[in-house]
Design an enzyme around this catalytic site. Structure first.
Site, PDB file in Angstrom:
ATOM      1  N   SER A 146       9.696 -13.656  -3.449  1.00 22.05           N
ATOM      2  CA  SER A 146      10.957 -13.377  -4.128  1.00 22.05           C
ATOM      3  C   SER A 146      12.128 -13.780  -3.239  1.00 22.05           C
ATOM      4  O   SER A 146      11.973 -13.967  -2.035  1.00 22.05           O
ATOM      5  CB  SER A 146      11.031 -11.885  -4.483  1.00 22.05           C
ATOM      6  N   LEU A 184       8.461 -15.297  -8.072  1.00 17.73           N
ATOM      7  CA  LEU A 184       9.407 -14.827  -9.072  1.00 17.73           C
ATOM      8  C   LEU A 184      10.510 -15.873  -9.161  1.00 17.73           C
ATOM      9  O   LEU A 184      11.170 -16.164  -8.163  1.00 17.73           O
ATOM     10  CB  LEU A 184       9.983 -13.469  -8.670  1.00 17.73           C
ATOM     11  N   LEU A 222      -3.734  -1.655  -1.479  1.00 23.82           N
ATOM     12  CA  LEU A 222      -3.690  -2.876  -2.284  1.00 23.82           C
ATOM     13  C   LEU A 222      -4.208  -3.981  -1.382  1.00 23.82           C
ATOM     14  O   LEU A 222      -3.596  -4.312  -0.369  1.00 23.82           O
ATOM     15  CB  LEU A 222      -2.261  -3.184  -2.738  1.00 23.82           C
ATOM     16  N   ARG A 233      19.923  -1.460 -13.069  1.00 20.32           N
ATOM     17  CA  ARG A 233      20.142  -2.586 -13.986  1.00 20.32           C
ATOM     18  C   ARG A 233      19.209  -3.749 -13.659  1.00 20.32           C
ATOM     19  O   ARG A 233      18.590  -4.339 -14.541  1.00 20.32           O
ATOM     20  CB  ARG A 233      21.590  -3.064 -13.889  1.00 20.32           C
ATOM     21  N   THR A 266      23.624  -0.595  -9.991  1.00 16.93           N
ATOM     22  CA  THR A 266      23.198  -1.982  -9.780  1.00 16.93           C
ATOM     23  C   THR A 266      21.687  -2.080  -9.646  1.00 16.93           C
ATOM     24  O   THR A 266      21.043  -2.955 -10.239  1.00 16.93           O
ATOM     25  CB  THR A 266      23.844  -2.558  -8.503  1.00 16.93           C
ATOM     26  N   ASN A 284       1.334  -0.018   5.604  1.00 16.70           N
ATOM     27  CA  ASN A 284       1.812  -0.587   4.347  1.00 16.70           C
ATOM     28  C   ASN A 284       2.553  -1.862   4.711  1.00 16.70           C
ATOM     29  O   ASN A 284       3.602  -1.808   5.343  1.00 16.70           O
ATOM     30  CB  ASN A 284       2.747   0.394   3.633  1.00 16.70           C
ATOM     31  N   GLY A 285       1.993  -3.028   4.341  1.00 11.91           N
ATOM     32  CA  GLY A 285       2.701  -4.265   4.644  1.00 11.91           C
ATOM     33  C   GLY A 285       1.789  -5.383   5.074  1.00 11.91           C
ATOM     34  O   GLY A 285       0.575  -5.337   4.873  1.00 11.91           O
ATOM     35  N   GLU A 286       2.405  -6.406   5.662  1.00 12.58           N
ATOM     36  CA  GLU A 286       1.683  -7.604   6.099  1.00 12.58           C
ATOM     37  C   GLU A 286       2.199  -8.030   7.476  1.00 12.58           C
ATOM     38  O   GLU A 286       3.409  -8.051   7.710  1.00 12.58           O
ATOM     39  CB  GLU A 286       1.899  -8.757   5.108  1.00 12.58           C
ATOM     40  N   CYS A 338       0.838  -1.195   0.000  1.00 10.48           N
ATOM     41  CA  CYS A 338       0.000   0.000   0.000  1.00 10.48           C
ATOM     42  C   CYS A 338       0.872   1.243   0.000  1.00 10.48           C
ATOM     43  O   CYS A 338       2.097   1.174   0.070  1.00 10.48           O
ATOM     44  CB  CYS A 338      -0.914  -0.004   1.213  1.00 10.48           C
TER      45      CYS A 338
END
Length: 608
Positions: free
Chosen positions: A393, A235, A50, A371, A368, A74-76, A2
Site C-alpha cells: 500500500s 492496493l 497470520l 471515512r 478522516t 506481529n510483523g515482518e 498477527c
C-alpha cells in the site's frame, strides 16, 4: 499480520491464564491461521498467527533451544537473512520465520536488538532466567501496539496489538510509542530510533536533490516487501503513490518469473542441480542441524529477493462508488502495467452499514480515518476471500513529501519541513493505524514501502525547498520527477502513464467517490440533532468527553459509536486528523481551496 497479548508480573498468572487467552482471542481476526501461548514465571504470551513467511515452521510464541526465551511478534523482519549471517555466535534456528532472528539478536545486543531490525513490527520477548521482559515497536508504528496497566494489579504491565484486548483488564491504556523499546528492568520506554530529522525537526536539511537516489532507494524498499510465501497483491487507487508501488512490484514480479523460468529450463535440460529456490519438485527443504539458509524468503545483502517459492501474476485491487475517480484511474494503471486487476464497487448504504464494525476494528472516532477506512475495510474482505493474504500500500508518501493539498499554503520551507516531520511522527495514530487495522480485520497484511527506514533517511533529509509547492511545481513534484521518463536512463521503459504520474492528489475518502463523504454527512444529520450539538447539552449528557468536543454531527455520531465499544479512558489513544494552514475544519482534501475548482468541474460532469 498477527495479534499479540501479553501480561508480565501478574500476581497470579496461573489463575489469569484463561482470561489472557480470551483477551488474545479478541484479535483472532488478525491471526486466523493458528493460536499459541506460553507461560513462564509470572508472564504469559498469547499469539494469534497470520502465516506469511515460514508458513510450515513459524508457529509462535517461538522458544529458544533451551526454552529460556519466548518471543511473540506481529510483523515482518525484511533483513532477517542478512542478520542471520551477521550474528557473532552460531544460533540453532528452528524455523523459517523471519522473526526468529530477534532471539539471537537479544542474546547478543540486549535492549539494543530493535536497532538492527529492518521491517514493521511490535514484539514481546520474555527471558525466563532474568525474568526480564522486552517489548519493542517499529520506528514509525506501522503495526499497532498498546501498553496497559490496571489499578487492581498495580505491579503488572500488559501489551496488546489492539485496545479490545486490554480494556477488559486494564483501566489505563496508552499507545506504545513508535521507535521505542520497553525494559521491565527499568519499567520504562526508551527511544532507540533517533534520526536527526526526527529528533531535531527545526534543523532544516540541506542535502541536495538526487532523483536517482530517490528512485533506487524506493525500488529497494518495494523489493524488500515482496518477501512472502503466500499470494500477494497491491492496493491500487490510481493515485501517484499506490501506482508507483504497483509499477515497481510488477517489474520485480516479472523479473522473478523470468529467473524462475530460466532455472526450471536449466533443470529440465540437466545443466542445473535439482534444487530451485531451495525447493525440490515443489517440496520445501527439510531443516537439518539448525541450518535453514536454503529456501528462506527474503532479501540478500544487495537488496535482491533470492528465494520466492510463490510466483504468480501480480494482483491489483481497487474499490469505489460506481464511476469514482480512483477506480477509473486504477484501471488505466493496471492495463498499462499488465496486472491482474480486480475492481470492486460498493454502495453508500453498504458503507453506512459497515460503520459500526469499522469503528470497532479501528478503535478510533477520527473523521478522516473512518471515512477512508470504510472502503478499505470492505475491500480487504474481498481480498481475503480471493486467497490473497498480503498487499502493498502507498501510505506515508503524503507525509514525507508534503502531498496533502493544504501544503500549498505552507509559508516557508522551515514550516513545510516541520509539518512533514510532525505528520510522519503521528502516522501511528492516523494512516498507519487505518491501513493496519482495516486490512487485519480480515486477516490481510498491509506493507508500506514509503515508510522504509532507508527511504525515510533519504527523503526526510532533502532540502525542503525542493518539496515546496509553487505554481510551477505541484505536490510531490520531486517524487513524480524521479520516475518521469526524462529522469530515467536512456531507453528505459516508463513506469506509469504520464497523466497518472502527474495526477493531482485525491485523498482516499474523496477518490472512492465524492458521494461517499456527502452520504456520511447526510446520514449524520439524521442521527444527530441540532440540540445534541449544543455545548451545554454535551457537557450535561457527555461529561466523559471533557474538552474533546466534536465539531460536526458526523464527528459526534462516530464518537457515540466509539463509546458503545470502548470505555472513556480509551479515547486518550485517539488523535484527530486536521489540516494545517487552513480555515477548513473538514479534513477532506476537496475542502481545501486549491481542489475546489477540480471538484466543481467533476460535479458538473456528473450532473450532465
Amino acid at each position: 499480520m498477527c495479534g499479540i497479548f501479553c501480561s508480565h508480573c501478574h500476581p497470579d498468572v496461573k489463575a489469569f491464564r484463561q482470561t489472557a487467552i480470551r483477551m488474545g482471542k479478541q484479535v483472532k481476526h488478525r491471526g486466523p491461521d493458528w493460536s499459541g501461548n506460553h507461560t513462564a514465571n509470572n508472564t504469559i504470551l498469547v499469539h494469534e498467527r497470520l502465516s506469511i513467511v515460514g508458513v510450515d515452521t513459524g508457529a509462535q510464541p517461538i522458544l529458544s533451544e533451551d526454552g529460556n526465551i519466548a518471543l511473540a511478534v506481529n510483523g515482518e523482519i525484511y533483513n532477517h537473512k542478512i542478520l542471520r549471517k551477521k550474528l557473532h555466535h552460531s544460533y540453532p534456528f528452528k524455523t523459517h520465520s523471519d522473526c526468529e532472528v530477534i532471539i539471537p539478536l537479544y542474546q547478543e545486543y540486549g535492549i539494543d536488538a530493535p536497532k538492527h531490525l529492518d521491517g514493521m513490527f511490535s514484539w514481546v520477548l520474555h527471558d525466563k532466567k532474568q525474568d526480564r521482559l522486552i517489548a519493542a515497536r517499529d520506528p514509525i508504528g506501522i503495526t499497532t501496539f498498546y501498553i496497559g496497566r490496571s489499578s487492581s494489579t498495580p505491579g503488572a504491565v500488559f501489551f496488546a496489538s489492539e485496545l479490545k484486548c486490554l480494556h477488559p483488564v486494564c483501566d489505563q491504556i496508552e499507545a506504545f510509542l513508535p521507535g521505542h523499546v520497553y525494559d521491565s528492568k527499568t519499567d520504562k520506554l526508551t527511544r532507540y530510533y533517533t534520526p536527526k530529522w526526527l529528533m531535531e525537526p527545526s534543523s532544516i536539511p540541506k542535502t541536495p536533490l538526487d532523483l536517482t537516489l530517490i528512485r533506487e532507494t524506493f525500488e529497494r524498499s518495494v523489493r524488500k516487501r515482496l518477501m512472502a510465501e503466500v499470494p500477494y497483491g497491491v492496493l491500487l487507487s490510481g493515485g501517484l503513490d499506490s501506482s508507483l508501488v504497483a509499477a515497481i512490484a510488477q517489474r520485480e514480479t516479472l523479473r522473478l518469473q523470468r529467473e524462475y523460468a530460466k532455472k526450471q529450463a536449466a533443470l529440465l535440460s540437466g545443466t542445473s542441480t535439482p534444487a530451485v529456490n531451495g525447493y525440490v519438485n515443489g517440496t520445501p527443504p527439510v531443516p537439518t542441524n539448525g541450518e535453514l539458509d536454503e529456501g528462506l524468503a527474503g532479501i540478500d545483502e544487495n537488496y535482491n529477493l533470492t528465494d520466492v517459492p510463490v510466483l504468480s501474476q501480480l494482483n491489483s485491487f481497487s474499490i469505489g462508488l460506481p464511476g469514482a475517480p480512483d477506480g477509473l484511474a486504477a484501471l488505466e494503471v493496471a492495463r498499462f502495467l499488465g496486472t491482474k486487476h480486480h475492481t470492486f464497487t460498493f454502495t453508500i448504504q453498504e458503507g453506512l452499514d459497515a460503520l459500526y464494525d469499522v469503528i470497532f476494528h479501528l478503535e478510533t472516532y477520527d473523521v478522516t480515518t473512518i471515512r477512508a477506512s470504510t472502503p478499505m475495510f470492505l475491500l480487504s474482505r474481498k481480498i481475503k476471500a480471493m486467497g490473497v493474504k498480503m498487499v502493498l500500500s502507498g501510505e506515508g508518501s503524503d507525509e514525507i513529501f508534503g502531498g496533502y493539498l493544504y501544503f500549498h499554503n505552507a509559508p516557508d520551507k522551515k514550516a513545510f519541513h516541520e509539518e512533514t516531520v510532525r505528520r510522519v511522527n503521528n502516522l501511528h495514530l492516523a494512516d498507519c493505524l487505518r491501513a493496519n487495522k482495516s486490512t487485519s480485520a480480515w486477516g490481510v497484511e498491509a506493507r508500506v514501502p514509503f515508510l522504509d527506514k532507508e527511504f525515510l533517511e533519504v527523503a526526510m533529509n532533502i532540502d525542503p525547498q525542493e518539496k515546496m509547492i509553487t505554481k510551477d511545481k505541484m505536490e510531490k513534484y520531486i517524487l513524480r520527477q524521479a520516475f518521469d521518463p526524462a529522469s530515467l536512463p536512456p531507453g528505459s521503459k516508463p513506469y506509469l502513464p504520464h497523466k497518472i504520474l502527474w495526477r493531482q492528489k485525491e485523498q482516499f475518502s474523496d477518490g472512492v467517490g465524492y458521494g461517499w463523504i456527502d452520504g456520511l454527512k447526510d446520514e449524520a444529520k439524521k442521527m444527530v440533532t441540532d440540540e445534541q450539538m449544543q455545548p451545554d447539552v454535551i457537557r450535561k449528557y457527555k461529561p466523559q468527553w471533557g474538552t474533546d468536543i466534536p465539531d460536526s454531527k458526523e464527528a459526534y455520531w462516530y464518537r457515540c459509536m466509539f463509546d458503545e465499544h470502548f470505555p472513556p479512558y480509551c479515547a486518550s489513544t485517539v488523535m484527530r486528523w486536521t489540516p494545517t494552514w487552513s480555515k477548513q475544519t473538514d479534513p477532506s482534501g476537496r475542502a481545501i481551496g486549491v481542489h475546489e475548482a477540480a471538484y466543481e468541474e467533476g460535479k458538473g460532469k456528473k450532473e450532465e
